[in-house]
Write an enzyme that holds these catalytic residues in place. Structure first.
Site, short mmCIF file in Angstrom:
data_model
loop_
_atom_site.label_atom_id
_atom_site.label_comp_id
_atom_site.label_asym_id
_atom_site.label_seq_id
_atom_site.Cartn_x
_atom_site.Cartn_y
_atom_site.Cartn_z
CG ASP A 1 -1.79 1.15 1.39
OD1 ASP A 1 -2.32 1.60 0.36
OD2 ASP A 1 -1.97 1.66 2.51
CB THR B 1 -1.99 6.35 2.19
OG1 THR B 1 -2.19 6.84 0.88
CG2 THR B 1 -2.23 7.46 3.20
NE ARG C 1 -8.72 8.42 -7.54
CZ ARG C 1 -8.97 9.06 -6.41
NH1 ARG C 1 -9.34 8.40 -5.34
NH2 ARG C 1 -8.87 10.36 -6.32
CG ASP D 1 -1.23 1.77 6.82
OD1 ASP D 1 -1.22 2.86 7.39
OD2 ASP D 1 -1.61 1.61 5.65
CG ASN E 1 -7.36 0.47 2.38
OD1 ASN E 1 -6.79 0.59 3.46
ND2 ASN E 1 -6.83 0.89 1.26
CG ASP E 2 -3.93 -1.77 2.91
OD1 ASP E 2 -4.17 -1.49 1.73
OD2 ASP E 2 -3.46 -0.96 3.72
#
EC number: 7.6.2.1
Length: 1095
Positions: free
Chosen positions: A415, A417, A796, A822, A825-826
């Site tokens: 990821d 962010t 996106r 982290d 959503n991961d």
């Protein structure tokens, strides 16, 4: 490859092109050949899929009409709003765990062998010799699974028991999260939203509030949500329960960035219809960050966006375990073959099939049950070592069954962010064309701003008018250039302070009302209480920078904005229009009116590619954007255009008309806005740095050198993702970046893939939508091309897409994947990967709890893979092969013994000796291999190229396995024939002789295998030898040959004679010495790559 066809050929015969490769494959494999080559697997899989589909036929998802406060009006039954992460229930736990264990050939084999001992004719030894190890393995596994399952149950219960305030006609009632129903109204404040809702009302005066979505899309920025205007304007809160209104919501789907619906109030005349979009929704798992919120539930449970974007966790099995399972099958074939040979040589006399089964049981030690026990204990030891490593503090091993996977990774999907970046933006550069300001010269800008506003204020007070623009004529002593720069800095800073979607939020609350205290012009704004919130951290960084140079944003609502000058004067601006940022336009704009002068200004900022055609001609913008991008800065071009009242009124009428059109609304609105975007005055270029996590660059470089390909999957914008890919050195300075242009059709995808194919050593940047199109038509070709590149950036990406990419890599490359993230959503990506690593960060602990390994910083991945991954794999490979060798050698001796005794199916060693051989006599030295290391940690980190060898799987392969098989046959034959030759006269003592030589050989072989000695290894060797010598003295009755048949016992006096000692030493020497010589010669003539570095 079909993709290299010409565009003309493609256009002419699209259908034939698409089916060409498949048709060839279909013709190649037909009939019996297809069935043998794996068609039977396809048939079985198809049948299973059909059965599952029939048994678990999913309910068709439909759009619904939800009446406010009337859950009983729901026409259909909807899923319960309960979170359930458990794998089993009370009834399926034991069968489920047993199935997971016995689906492996190794465990199933032991079960069959153990059960056979209940048949008297097949009984070889004591029951405990078979059932004790198997029972131990099962008990450990069931206990571990039960603890994990109970923890999951407790976490689910905690989430489902959270209380929420439900609004009814009379009062508010407290309701548990799992009792939330569609159509009910809920009152929320600083809480996790329990289900998907439509936002009806808020305590904020502006009719909007902020929510945190970090557990849904991974972005830490607060998102602005707007209440339905019809319900927000109701006089009292209680009116919500009394009006007759309903929400029409589209059917549930995965996309968290879109929603279509309508709100209808039927008891007004005429009925009110209001369209609903994504800004009117509150998705489950997000958190209300400001004010109080009232929403109506539209989706619950499995139909919520967060659950639909979460995949079910899979049971992860390490590649090493799968390889050992294959080797076990090979050993089983050898076992059957050996038993068949024995029965054949016996001449098929008597009940030969019973003898065959007895031989199968006699040689069953070829596949040792201690293999499973040793490997499981080894995995636990590796986990303990990882958690105890002081160089990676805070690391937690949550899945103890796959530490070896850390040493076999080829693809690392990360990821952005919060994983690679801290998501903390810092303003670094302001460029005005002729002059550039960096962090060390910001004080000059501050002095310019103080000067310009003090002059404006003094002139304004002298002339009884307040002007927010700097004076045209400054003091005559100031040079012309200085005045020009002063003016340009003033305009640039003012534009940055006005052109944004940032809202200042004040922590200080008014007594008991629960509403944020909104600042008015005459209030005292406390800087300590103010925080800025926006949908993009870039904008927050820009507004914080304008505050640092003297121009502070103190208040913002939907219609106005207030700035405070360095002297404390408040400037009020009326917000006339806002044009939000979109991924298509790549820019945002705002039209404001200065309340003091009535001047109307159109400000715009955006990416250089979008702004270059809009601004007036200049010769510096493109070059400076390139320079800043190479530094890893995120650039924004800022421009303005002054409008007269007539120009604005004309624009507003056309804009309003375009927004009301029913057909091609978006295109018409964009056309009207573009009519303003001409010949704008270029003010400045800004550079903002997204601060990377500590040591991200050296860590990524280390992973690249180790042969690991890194893919970055993020929900962020394309420009941001590209910028971070450069600044983090995910893409090196020498490599090109190919930005995959947006594609919507098959022909566009084909052409774009051909374009990318022609580029070499080029990183790929692609959006989620384009990726979806490519995978729909050219899945295999796209993955093949992407894997050839040095790095891939997917922006996106939805959580489901991230997991899908992981599965694609697994299917097409058959290599091991690792996912790092982290945020919530991961989780899907982490659970889908062969090895999931979660980072505890700002976005909570959801990812770290779902991961197999939890770390505190991204830089710890280097040591986790290079050191612990290497050690775990190498040690487990050595341990597994050595335990197999231990079983093979004793089976070889049994085969020799049986052949000497006319192929009788009689055991050589009694039950106690067999258990002792696998435990106290050899277990400690063999298990001490988990402390062995071929390379020092410092060397492994200094030369990450050593990691490449691990991914080839050479430490455990059929080649190394066959070498161990040959060693076992040689040693077993030498030990048994040596014992028979040297002790012909004392044949009655053959058990003691051969067993002593066997134990000594095993201890010497462990010493031969060890590469780096540890003091515990020496202790283990001496302890095992001491235990054996003690048992020779005190358990002599077990060392007689066939003590029941012959009545022979070990003579203690005999084993103390010099003859016994030298003959045992000779047998042991012949079995081990040649191997020591061979190992020495191999290290001299063909040393391993790491030995040169170690020396």
């Amino acid at each position: 490859m079909p993709l290299m066809m010409s565009e003309e050929g493609f256009e002419n015969d699209e259908g034939d092109y698409h089916t060409l490769p498949r048709a060839r494959i279909t013709r190649r494999k037909r009939g019996l050949e297809w069935l043998v080559c794996g068609g039977w697997k396809c048939l079985c899989a198809s049948c299973c899929d059909w059965l599952i589909h029939v048994c678990q036929r999913k309910k068709q998802l439909k759009a619904r009409t939800v009446w406010l406060g009337c859950p009983e009006k729901c026409e259909e039954k909807h899923p319960r709003n309960a979170i359930k992460n458990q794998k089993y229930n009370v009834f399926t736990f034991i069968p489920g765990v047993l199935y997971e264990q016995f689906k492996f050939f190794l465990n199933l084999y032991f079960l069959v062998v153990s059960c056979s001992q209940f048949v008297p004719a097949l009984k070889i030894g004591y029951l405990y010799t078979y059932w004790a190890p198997l029972g131990f393995v099962l008990a450990v596994t069931i206990t571990r699974e039960a603890i994990d399952e109970f923890r999951r149950f407790q976490r689910d219960k905690e989430m489902n028991s959270q209380l929420y305030h439900k609004l009814t006609v009379r009062e508010t009632v407290k309701v548990k999260a799992d009792d939330v129903l569609i159509g009910t109204l809920y009152f929320l404040q600083n809480q996790r939203i329990p289900s998907d809702m439509v936002f009806l009302r808020t305590s904020e005066k502006a009719g909007s509030c902020f929510i945190r979505t970090d557990q849904l899309d991974g972005e830490t920025d607060w998102k602005l949500k707007v209440a339905v205007s019809c319900t927000q304007s109701l006089p009292a809160l209680g009116d919500l329960c009394s009006i007759s209104a309903h929400v029409y919501a589209q059917k549930p789907h995965l996309d968290i960035h879109s929603f279509e619906g309508t709100f209808t109030r039927e008891d007004s005349d005429p009925p009110v219809h209001e369209s609903l979009s994504i800004e009117n929704t509150l998705w489950a798992s997000t958190v209300v960050a400001s004010g109080t919120v009232i929403g109506v539930v539209i989706y619950t449970g499995k139909e919520t966006r967060s659950v639909m974007n979460t995949s079910d966790p899979k049971k992860k099995v390490g590649l090493l375990d799968l390889e050992l399972n294959q080797l076990t099958k090979a050993l089983f074939l050898a076992l059957v073959l050996l038993s068949a040979v024995m029965v054949t040589l016996q001449g098929f006399v008597g009940p030969w099939h019973r003898n065959l089964f007895r031989f199968l049981l006699l040689f069953s030690y070829i596949i040792p049950i201690s293999l499973r026990v040793n490997l499981d204990m080894g995995k636990a030891a590796y986990g303990w070592m990882i958690m105890r490593d002081e160089d990676i503090p805070g690391t937690v091993v949550r899945t103890s069954t796959i530490p070896e996977e850390l040493g076999r990774l080829v693809y690392l999907l990360t990821d952005k962010t919060g994983t690679l970046t801290q998501n903390e933006m810092v303003f670094k550069r302001l460029h005005l064309g002729t002059v550039s300001y960096g962090t060390d010269t910001m004080d000059e800008i501050q002095s310019h701003i103080i000067t310009s506003y003090s002059q404006a204020y003094s002139q304004g007070s002298a002339g009884n008018q307040a002007s927010s623009t700097p004076p045209r004529k400054a003091q005559s002593s100031a040079p012309k250039v200085r005045r020009s720069v002063n003016s340009r800095i003033h305009e640039a800073v003012k534009a940055i302070a006005l052109c944004h979607n940032v809202t200042p939020v004040y922590e200080f609350r008014a007594g008991g009302t629960g509403e944020t205290e909104h600042a008015e012009a005459d209030q005292d704004f406390s800087d300590e209480n103010r925080t800025y919130q926006a949908s993009s951290p870039d904008e927050v960084a820009l507004v914080q920078w304008t505050e640092s140079v003297g121009l502070t944003l103190v208040s913002r609502d939907l219609t106005s904005m207030q700035l405070r000058t360095p002297s404390g004067q408040i400037l009020i601006y009326r917000v006339l229009q806002v044009f939000p940022f979109t991924s298509e336009s790549k820019r945002m704009g705002i039209i404001v009116r200065d309340e003091s002068t009535a001047d109307i200004t159109f400000y715009m900022k955006g990416a250089d590619v979008a702004m270059s055609p809009i601004v007036q001609y200049n010769d510096w913008l493109e070059e400076e954007c390139g320079n800043m991008a190479r530094e890893g800065l995120r650039t924004l071009v800022v421009a303005k255009k002054s409008l007269t009242e007539e120009q604005y009124q004309d624009f507003e009428s056309r804009y309003s008309q375009a927004r009301l059109s029913l057909h091609d609304r978006a295109l018409k609105v964009a056309a009207v806005v573009e009519s303003l975007e001409r010949e704008m005055e270029l003010l400045c270029l800004t550079g903002v740095e997204d601060q990377l996590q500590a040591d991200v660059r050296p860590t990524l470089e280390m992973l690249r050198n180790a042969g690991i390909k890194i893919w970055m999957l993020t929900g962020d914008k394309l420009e941001t993702a590209t910028c971070i890919a450069k600044s983090s050195r995910l893409v090196s300075r020498t490599q090109d970046i190919h930005v995959f242009r947006p594609v919507t059709s098959r022909s566009e995808a084909h052409l774009e893939l051909n374009t990318f194919r022609r580029k070499h050593d080029c990183a790929l940047v692609i959006t989620g939508d384009s990726l979806e199109v490519c995978l729909r038509y050219y899945e295999h070709e796209f993955v093949e091309l992407a894997c050839q590149g040095p790095a891939v950036v997917c922006c996106r990406c939805s959580p489901t897409q991230k997991a899908h990419i992981v599965k694609l890599l697994q299917q097409h490359t058959h290599r091991r994947t690792c996912a790092v993230g982290d945020g919530g959503n991961d989780v899907s990506m982490i659970q889908a990967a062969d090895c999931g690593i979660g980072i505890e960060g700002k976005e909570g602990r959801q990812a770290s709890l779902a991961a197999d390994f939890s770390i505190t910083q991204f830089k710890h991945i280097g040591r986790l893979l290079m050191v612990h991954g290497r050690n775990s794999y190498k040690r487990s490979a050595a341990l597994g092969q050595f335990v197999m060798h231990r079983g093979l050698i004793i089976s070889t001796m049994q085969a020799v013994f049986s052949s000497v005794f006319y192929f009788a199916s009689v055991p050589l060693y009694q039950g106690f000796l067999m258990v002792g051989y696998a435990t106290i006599y050899t277990m400690f030295p063999v298990f001490s291999l988990v402390l062995d290391q071929d390379v020092r940690p410092e060397t492994a980190l200094l030369y990450p190229e050593l990691y490449k060898d691990l991914t080839k799987g050479r430490s455990l392969s059929f080649k190394t396995f066959l070498i161990w098989v040959l060693i076992s046959i040689y040693q077993g034959g030498i030990l048994m024939y040596g014992a028979l030759l040297l002790f012909e006269a004392e044949f009655v003592h053959v058990v003691a002789i051969s067993f002593t030589a066997l134990v000594l050989t095993e201890l010497l072989m462990v010493a031969l295998t060890i590469r780096t000695w540890h003091w515990l290894m020496a202790v283990a060797e001496l302890l095992s030898l001491g235990c054996y010598l003690a048992s020779l003295a005190f358990l002599s009755e077990y060392f007689g040959i066939g003590r029941v048949s012959f009545g022979a016992f070990l003579d203690v006096a005999f084993i103390t004679t010099v003859t016994f000692l030298w003959k045992v030493s000779a047998i042991t020497g012949v079995s081990c010495l040649p191997l020591y010589v061979l190992k020495y010669l191999k290290r001299k003539l063909s040393p391993p790559s790491y030995s040169k570095l170690s020396s």
